[in-house]
Design a protein around this motif. Structure first.
Motif, PDB file in Angstrom:
ATOM      1  N   LYS A  79      -0.691   0.380  32.765  1.00 23.63           N
ATOM      2  CA  LYS A  79      -1.112   0.831  33.854  1.00 23.63           C
ATOM      3  C   LYS A  79      -0.949   1.896  34.020  1.00 23.63           C
ATOM      4  CE  LYS A  79       3.826  -1.554  33.442  1.00 23.63           C
ATOM      5  NZ  LYS A  79       5.017  -1.102  33.255  1.00 23.63           N
ATOM      6  N   PRO A  80      -1.473   3.099  35.371  1.00 20.66           N
ATOM      7  CA  PRO A  80      -2.194   3.796  35.173  1.00 20.66           C
ATOM      8  C   PRO A  80      -1.045   4.835  34.491  1.00 20.66           C
ATOM      9  CG  PRO A  80      -1.423   3.312  37.786  1.00 20.66           C
ATOM     10  CD  PRO A  80      -1.493   1.766  36.252  1.00 20.66           C
ATOM     11  N   GLY A  81      -1.551   5.755  34.384  1.00 23.87           N
ATOM     12  CA  GLY A  81      -0.523   7.037  33.387  1.00 23.87           C
ATOM     13  C   GLY A  81      -1.806   7.999  32.774  1.00 23.87           C
ATOM     14  N   PRO A  82      -1.134   8.672  31.958  1.00 22.12           N
ATOM     15  CA  PRO A  82      -1.099   9.626  30.835  1.00 22.12           C
ATOM     16  C   PRO A  82      -2.011   9.158  29.824  1.00 22.12           C
ATOM     17  CG  PRO A  82       0.817   9.966  31.189  1.00 22.12           C
ATOM     18  CD  PRO A  82       0.418   8.508  31.690  1.00 22.12           C
ATOM     19  N   VAL A  83      -2.716   9.392  28.943  1.00 22.11           N
ATOM     20  CA  VAL A  83      -2.919   9.236  27.701  1.00 22.11           C
ATOM     21  C   VAL A  83      -2.553  10.735  26.350  1.00 22.11           C
ATOM     22  CG1 VAL A  83      -5.226   8.834  26.086  1.00 22.11           C
ATOM     23  CG2 VAL A  83      -5.221   8.459  28.911  1.00 22.11           C
ATOM     24  N   LEU A  84      -2.229   9.868  25.250  1.00 20.41           N
ATOM     25  CA  LEU A  84      -1.512  10.175  24.355  1.00 20.41           C
ATOM     26  C   LEU A  84      -1.900  10.115  22.929  1.00 20.41           C
ATOM     27  CD1 LEU A  84       1.268  12.308  23.865  1.00 20.41           C
ATOM     28  CD2 LEU A  84       2.354  10.535  23.450  1.00 20.41           C
ATOM     29  N   LEU A  85      -2.693  10.774  22.023  1.00 19.74           N
ATOM     30  CA  LEU A  85      -2.982  10.835  20.829  1.00 19.74           C
ATOM     31  C   LEU A  85      -2.171  11.477  19.934  1.00 19.74           C
ATOM     32  CD1 LEU A  85      -6.725  11.366  20.035  1.00 19.74           C
ATOM     33  CD2 LEU A  85      -4.990  12.245  19.058  1.00 19.74           C
ATOM     34  N   PHE A  86      -1.744  10.349  18.991  1.00 18.74           N
ATOM     35  CA  PHE A  86      -1.113  10.760  17.445  1.00 18.74           C
ATOM     36  C   PHE A  86      -1.934  11.081  16.727  1.00 18.74           C
ATOM     37  CE2 PHE A  86       2.694   9.033  20.052  1.00 18.74           C
ATOM     38  CZ  PHE A  86       2.964   9.448  19.336  1.00 18.74           C
ATOM     39  N   GLU A  87      -1.721  11.574  16.361  1.00 18.69           N
ATOM     40  CA  GLU A  87      -3.544  12.316  14.307  1.00 18.69           C
ATOM     41  C   GLU A  87      -2.352  12.611  13.495  1.00 18.69           C
ATOM     42  OE1 GLU A  87      -5.871  14.502  11.647  1.00 18.69           O
ATOM     43  OE2 GLU A  87      -4.163  14.961  12.604  1.00 18.69           O
ATOM     44  N   GLY A  88      -3.150  11.493  12.398  1.00 20.50           N
ATOM     45  CA  GLY A  88      -2.813  12.088  10.897  1.00 20.50           C
ATOM     46  C   GLY A  88      -3.487  11.308  10.582  1.00 20.50           C
ATOM     47  N   HIS A  89      -4.275  12.333   9.328  1.00 17.81           N
ATOM     48  CA  HIS A  89      -5.136  11.859   8.143  1.00 17.81           C
ATOM     49  C   HIS A  89      -5.312  10.764   6.862  1.00 17.81           C
ATOM     50  CE1 HIS A  89      -4.062  15.535   5.190  1.00 17.81           C
ATOM     51  NE2 HIS A  89      -4.104  15.931   6.756  1.00 17.81           N
ATOM     52  N   THR A  90      -5.882  10.604   6.099  1.00 17.24           N
ATOM     53  CA  THR A  90      -5.809   9.525   5.462  1.00 17.24           C
ATOM     54  C   THR A  90      -6.111   9.657   3.957  1.00 17.24           C
ATOM     55  OG1 THR A  90      -8.273   9.282   6.007  1.00 17.24           O
ATOM     56  CG2 THR A  90      -6.241   7.801   6.325  1.00 17.24           C
ATOM     57  N   ASP A  91      -6.771  10.894   4.266  1.00 20.31           N
ATOM     58  CA  ASP A  91      -6.873  12.226   3.359  1.00 20.31           C
ATOM     59  C   ASP A  91      -6.363  13.021   2.280  1.00 20.31           C
ATOM     60  OD1 ASP A  91      -7.694  13.789   5.370  1.00 20.31           O
ATOM     61  OD2 ASP A  91      -8.728  14.715   3.629  1.00 20.31           O
ATOM     62  N   VAL A  92      -6.186  13.381   0.811  1.00 21.29           N
ATOM     63  CA  VAL A  92      -5.194  14.471   0.289  1.00 21.29           C
ATOM     64  C   VAL A  92      -5.436  14.645  -0.515  1.00 21.29           C
ATOM     65  CG1 VAL A  92      -3.507  12.277   0.423  1.00 21.29           C
ATOM     66  CG2 VAL A  92      -4.568  11.981  -0.979  1.00 21.29           C
ATOM     67  N   VAL A  93      -5.512  16.111  -0.920  1.00 20.69           N
ATOM     68  CA  VAL A  93      -5.770  16.996  -2.066  1.00 20.69           C
ATOM     69  C   VAL A  93      -5.955  16.049  -2.973  1.00 20.69           C
ATOM     70  CG1 VAL A  93      -6.358  19.076  -0.672  1.00 20.69           C
ATOM     71  CG2 VAL A  93      -4.153  18.262  -2.398  1.00 20.69           C
ATOM     72  N   THR A  94      -6.948  16.741  -4.167  1.00 16.85           N
ATOM     73  CA  THR A  94      -6.456  16.804  -5.829  1.00 16.85           C
ATOM     74  C   THR A  94      -5.107  16.521  -6.152  1.00 16.85           C
ATOM     75  OG1 THR A  94      -7.106  16.434  -8.029  1.00 16.85           O
ATOM     76  CG2 THR A  94      -7.381  18.670  -6.514  1.00 16.85           C
ATOM     77  N   GLU A  95      -4.562  15.902  -7.084  1.00 19.64           N
ATOM     78  CA  GLU A  95      -3.213  15.809  -7.802  1.00 19.64           C
ATOM     79  C   GLU A  95      -3.643  16.861  -8.745  1.00 19.64           C
ATOM     80  OE1 GLU A  95      -5.350  12.714  -9.764  1.00 19.64           O
ATOM     81  OE2 GLU A  95      -5.385  13.376  -8.126  1.00 19.64           O
ATOM     82  N   GLY A  96      -4.778  17.426  -9.133  1.00 17.82           N
ATOM     83  CA  GLY A  96      -4.818  18.641 -10.064  1.00 17.82           C
ATOM     84  C   GLY A  96      -4.620  17.876 -11.386  1.00 17.82           C
ATOM     85  N   ASN A  97      -3.957  18.660 -12.484  1.00 16.81           N
ATOM     86  CA  ASN A  97      -3.555  18.317 -13.783  1.00 16.81           C
ATOM     87  C   ASN A  97      -2.216  17.749 -14.310  1.00 16.81           C
ATOM     88  OD1 ASN A  97      -2.663  17.809 -16.463  1.00 16.81           O
ATOM     89  ND2 ASN A  97      -2.765  19.952 -16.280  1.00 16.81           N
ATOM     90  N   ARG A  98      -2.794  16.393 -13.630  1.00 16.79           N
ATOM     91  CA  ARG A  98      -1.725  14.973 -13.779  1.00 16.79           C
ATOM     92  C   ARG A  98      -0.670  15.040 -15.445  1.00 16.79           C
ATOM     93  NH1 ARG A  98      -2.417   9.134 -11.472  1.00 16.79           N
ATOM     94  NH2 ARG A  98      -4.075   9.281 -10.555  1.00 16.79           N
ATOM     95  N   GLU A  99      -0.933  15.404 -16.051  1.00 14.29           N
ATOM     96  CA  GLU A  99       0.166  15.667 -17.046  1.00 14.29           C
ATOM     97  C   GLU A  99       1.597  17.383 -16.798  1.00 14.29           C
ATOM     98  OE1 GLU A  99      -1.968  16.643 -20.362  1.00 14.29           O
ATOM     99  OE2 GLU A  99      -2.838  15.030 -20.927  1.00 14.29           O
ATOM    100  N   ALA A 100       1.026  17.733 -16.160  1.00 13.63           N
ATOM    101  CA  ALA A 100       1.858  18.975 -14.687  1.00 13.63           C
ATOM    102  C   ALA A 100       3.136  18.235 -14.004  1.00 13.63           C
ATOM    103  CB  ALA A 100       1.129  19.918 -14.580  1.00 13.63           C
ATOM    104  N   TRP A 101       2.659  17.324 -13.481  1.00  8.58           N
ATOM    105  CA  TRP A 101       3.619  16.413 -12.738  1.00  8.58           C
ATOM    106  C   TRP A 101       4.909  15.664 -13.310  1.00  8.58           C
ATOM    107  CZ3 TRP A 101       2.667  14.585  -6.801  1.00  8.58           C
ATOM    108  CH2 TRP A 101       1.376  15.519  -6.284  1.00  8.58           C
ATOM    109  N   THR A 102       5.268  16.048 -13.040  1.00  6.83           N
ATOM    110  CA  THR A 102       7.367  15.675 -12.972  1.00  6.83           C
ATOM    111  C   THR A 102       7.372  13.618 -12.826  1.00  6.83           C
ATOM    112  OG1 THR A 102       8.155  17.522 -12.838  1.00  6.83           O
ATOM    113  CG2 THR A 102       9.752  15.963 -13.385  1.00  6.83           C
ATOM    114  N   HIS A 103       7.002  14.061 -11.508  1.00 14.64           N
ATOM    115  CA  HIS A 103       7.199  12.035 -11.470  1.00 14.64           C
ATOM    116  C   HIS A 103       5.586  11.890 -11.360  1.00 14.64           C
ATOM    117  CE1 HIS A 103      10.343  13.385 -10.418  1.00 14.64           C
ATOM    118  NE2 HIS A 103      10.370  14.429  -9.456  1.00 14.64           N
ATOM    119  N   ASP A 104       5.318  10.700 -11.282  1.00 15.35           N
ATOM    120  CA  ASP A 104       3.571   9.696 -10.708  1.00 15.35           C
ATOM    121  C   ASP A 104       3.094  10.256 -10.196  1.00 15.35           C
ATOM    122  OD1 ASP A 104       1.302   8.145 -10.405  1.00 15.35           O
ATOM    123  OD2 ASP A 104       2.590   6.427 -10.609  1.00 15.35           O
ATOM    124  N   PRO A 105       2.148  11.593  -9.748  1.00 16.03           N
ATOM    125  CA  PRO A 105       1.454  11.744  -7.989  1.00 16.03           C
ATOM    126  C   PRO A 105       1.259  10.295  -7.433  1.00 16.03           C
ATOM    127  CG  PRO A 105      -0.034  12.022  -9.567  1.00 16.03           C
ATOM    128  CD  PRO A 105       1.268  11.622 -10.762  1.00 16.03           C
TER     129      PRO A 105
END
Length: 412
Positions: A79-105
């Motif tokens: 049907k004619p009407g507006p176009v709505l875009l949702f945006e969410g990315h798939t990449d994440v930053v590094t977990e860094g030092n895993r040993e510093a995490w209390t939980h599995d990253p």
């Protein structure tokens, strides 16, 4: 039309978004370089694409760089009407030092109402919210007009090559409003700070540290420049004052390196010093004017010192953004937040740039909102409250119905 916690879809969607978030977080999508096979967004992108197809959503997968695809989902009402875009990315930053995490990253453990792991907050949780919200509309056979585009790009945490490719290929053409799904405590964010990343190289002459007059020390020259840039930062802050949503503009030296090549030694004057600047701007600033002010500082330093040999390289330039409160996409989100939470929505701004920056430059009105504490992104033991995931899903669902069906007001 109701999409609050009493709506029949709420509990179903709550369970779905928690499960999907866990599944996505457990797929490591840190970009670790081209030399590491599979260390990128590829696995999670294909997982998302398969999920969209299973929902009956038209799905496209486009490789932006080796192993780094964008995923695009299309829901066309016919049907004619507006176009709505949702945006969410798939990449994440590094977990860094895993040993510093209390939980599995990458464990996505749920403890005391919080899910822990890299990307729970930024932004796989919100990616899951937007997918679940759109699937919910399809499950309930909601009547809508126009079209929904699910933009799921790679590389938001880097140079944003994913969203740039998405726009270049024409996917953003004709979009009437975009919801940028980032962790903002479900504040209605209508402004973003801009970013200029500059590399500064100052060249000297290598010499013995005990015979300093036989060399040219680039470190002294870099120190003088840093002092002048700090003065410029203060001048800009005094000139502009505090932005109501974004606080203060800033000029931040981040990396300092000397020598740039070879080994450093305490008794050797390096021949080359390098600095990077992370400059964050507010909508009242013009990037061209700010760059001219920096250039004038360097020109003065050169005039005062014939051995001041400096080069600037602009690595990235992302303008600040501002969206009017009366834009339909902002109104739709504002009304959805009020409906779902029962509270007066909070207007705010995004302290950094997002993929929405480039959609804004392309002419698309944007609003940024999502689940997650604003201070948690990129931290060790990153987390999101699972009830906030459910709330955000309901907000996205409600906002989509309002925007696509023209049920937004300009007051409120």
């Amino acid at each position: 039309m109701k999409t609050d916690i009493q709506h029949p879809s709420y509990q179903r969607d709550r369970e779905a978004v928690i499960q999907l978030t866990q599944e996505l977080v457990r797929i490591d999508s840190v970009y670790r370089g081209e030399e590491v096979p599979g260390a990128n967004e590829e696995k999670v992108a294909h997982y998302v694409a398969d999920r969209l197809r299973s929902y009956g959503i038209e799905t496209h997968v486009e490789e932006v760089a080796p192993g780094r695809p964008n995923v695009i989902g299309i829901v066309d009402s016919g049907k004619p009407g507006p176009v709505l875009l949702f945006e969410g990315h798939t990449d994440v930053v590094t977990e860094g030092n895993r040993e510093a995490w209390t939980h599995d990253p990458f464990g996505a453990e749920i403890i005391d109402g919080r899910m822990y792991g890299r990307g729970t907050n930024d932004t796989k949780g919100n990616l899951s919210c937007m997918i679940t919200a759109v699937h919910s509309l399809l499950q309930d056979e909601e009547e809508i007009c126009g079209k929904i585009i699910l933009c799921i790009p790679c590389d938001e945490e880097g140079l944003m090559i994913g969203i740039k490719d998405f726009i270049k290929k024409g996917w953003a053409d004709g979009v009437d409003g975009a919801i940028i799904c980032e962790p903002e405590e479900n504040n209605v964010c209508i402004a973003q700070r801009g970013a200029m990343r500059i590399q500064v190289d100052i060249y000297g002459k290598m010499a013995h540290g005990a015979i300093s007059w036989s060399g040219i020390n680039p470190n002294w020259r870099m120190a003088r420049l840093i002092v002048e840039l700090e003065k410029l930062e203060k001048e800009e802050q005094e000139r502009l004052g505090e932005d109501p949503y974004l606080k203060w503009p800033s000029i931040t030296p981040t990396i300092l390196q000397a020598p740039v090549k070879g080994d450093a030694q305490i008794n050797v004057i390096p021949d080359h010093c390098r600095m990077t600047l992370d400059i964050r701007t507010v909508p009242a600033q013009d990037h061209g004017e700010l760059r001219s002010k920096i250039d004038r500082i360097i020109e003065k330093l050169k005039a005062d010192d014939p051995d001041f040999n400096c080069e600037l390289t602009l690595l990235d330039d992302r303008p600040p953004t501002a969206t009017d409160k009366d834009e339909p996409v902002v109104r739709a989100i504002w009304e959805a937040v009020k409906q779902v939470t029962g509270k007066e929505p909070i207007y705010n701004g995004v302290p950094g740039a997002t993929d929405g920056t480039f959609l804004h430059v392309h002419g698309v009105p944007i609003v940024t909102i999502g689940a997650g504490d604003r201070d948690i992104p990129h931290q060790i033991d990153e987390y999101v409250d699972i009830e906030e995931l459910a709330e955000t899903t309901a907000i996205y669902r409600d906002a989509a119905l309002r925007f696509l069906n023209g049920e937004v007001r300009k007051d409120g």
